[in-house]
Design a protein around this motif. Structure first.
Motif, PDB file in Angstrom:
ATOM      1  N   THR A  83     -26.567  15.892 -35.077  1.00 40.74           N
ATOM      2  CA  THR A  83     -25.594  16.195 -34.035  1.00 40.74           C
ATOM      3  C   THR A  83     -26.137  16.002 -32.630  1.00 40.74           C
ATOM      4  OG1 THR A  83     -26.214  18.517 -34.151  1.00 40.74           O
ATOM      5  CG2 THR A  83     -24.299  17.826 -35.454  1.00 40.74           C
ATOM      6  N   ASN A  84     -27.397  15.641 -32.491  1.00 37.02           N
ATOM      7  CA  ASN A  84     -27.949  15.417 -31.155  1.00 37.02           C
ATOM      8  C   ASN A  84     -27.549  14.031 -30.676  1.00 37.02           C
ATOM      9  OD1 ASN A  84     -29.246  17.908 -31.161  1.00 37.02           O
ATOM     10  ND2 ASN A  84     -30.996  17.057 -32.259  1.00 37.02           N
ATOM     11  N   THR A 100     -26.136  14.628 -22.261  1.00 36.11           N
ATOM     12  CA  THR A 100     -26.497  15.007 -23.621  1.00 36.11           C
ATOM     13  C   THR A 100     -25.565  16.111 -24.090  1.00 36.11           C
ATOM     14  OG1 THR A 100     -28.270  15.803 -25.060  1.00 36.11           O
ATOM     15  CG2 THR A 100     -28.257  16.621 -22.798  1.00 36.11           C
ATOM     16  N   TYR A 102     -26.418  18.856 -25.430  1.00 36.45           N
ATOM     17  CA  TYR A 102     -27.091  20.145 -25.466  1.00 36.45           C
ATOM     18  C   TYR A 102     -26.596  20.966 -24.289  1.00 36.45           C
ATOM     19  CZ  TYR A 102     -30.599  23.735 -25.333  1.00 36.45           C
ATOM     20  OH  TYR A 102     -31.218  24.951 -25.327  1.00 36.45           O
ATOM     21  N   LYS A 105     -22.742  21.200 -28.900  1.00 36.36           N
ATOM     22  CA  LYS A 105     -22.895  20.103 -29.859  1.00 36.36           C
ATOM     23  C   LYS A 105     -21.647  19.234 -29.993  1.00 36.36           C
ATOM     24  CE  LYS A 105     -27.051  20.979 -31.317  1.00 36.36           C
ATOM     25  NZ  LYS A 105     -28.138  20.108 -30.985  1.00 36.36           N
ATOM     26  N   TYR A 127     -27.230   8.598 -31.141  1.00 41.03           N
ATOM     27  CA  TYR A 127     -27.470   9.825 -31.911  1.00 41.03           C
ATOM     28  C   TYR A 127     -28.920   9.861 -32.367  1.00 41.03           C
ATOM     29  CZ  TYR A 127     -22.475  10.828 -32.177  1.00 41.03           C
ATOM     30  OH  TYR A 127     -21.177  11.133 -31.868  1.00 41.03           O
ATOM     31  N   SER A 128     -29.386  11.052 -32.722  1.00 48.03           N
ATOM     32  CA  SER A 128     -30.790  11.228 -33.103  1.00 48.03           C
ATOM     33  C   SER A 128     -31.172  10.468 -34.371  1.00 48.03           C
ATOM     34  CB  SER A 128     -31.116  12.713 -33.273  1.00 48.03           C
ATOM     35  OG  SER A 128     -30.254  13.310 -34.220  1.00 48.03           O
TER      36      SER A 128
END
Length: 144
Positions: A83-84, A100, A102, A105, A127-128
């Motif tokens: 979800t990052n 971002t 953060y 989410k 995405y991460s």
């Protein structure tokens, strides 16, 4: 170090793994068709939805007035997906186009400065897990 500097540093780390493929496109990013003009009309509060399931950004070319805050809603594919996410400007776009999800989410908020130049700004949403897509935002002065 201020918040923008930290976001830019994070963006550089995320983008470091991307390899260029063609002018300005990342190999790992999904290239989407971006029509000319704006799909949402000019907006003082643009809403952009990023849906990984269908690999869709709606609208792919949102319009935003100078001074507006754009909300990028992130739609997950599954409960356990990474979800990052981060928005990274492309083609030398200014640092205000960095954001971002953060601590929230589900969305990314980006405020377009009143001093921003009118024009098209390409960006990547990364995405991460490496998933990436390349939409655009069109900045205008406002209603005429």
């Amino acid at each position: 170090m201020n918040k923008k500097s930290m976001l830019l540093a994070a963006a550089c780390l995320v983008a470091a793994s991307c390899v260029q493929q063609g002018p300005g496109r990342d190999q790992s990013c999904r290239v989407i068709d971006i029509p000319v003009g704006c799909d949402n009309g000019n907006s003082s509060a643009p809403q952009i939805t990023i849906n990984r399931q269908g690999v869709v950004v709606t609208p792919p070319n949102a319009c935003a007035f100078k001074g507006a805050t754009a909300t990028f809603s992130l739609k997950p594919v599954a409960m356990n997906e990474p979800t990052n996410a981060i928005i990274i400007p492309k083609y030398g776009a200014p640092s205000w186009l960095v954001g971002t999800n953060y601590p929230d989410k589900d969305k990314i908020l980006i405020t377009i400065p009143a001093s921003a130049a009118e024009g098209n700004y390409d960006y990547s949403v990364v995405y991460s897990d490496g998933f990436c897509i390349d939409p655009r935002i069109v900045v205008t002065d406002g209603p005429h």
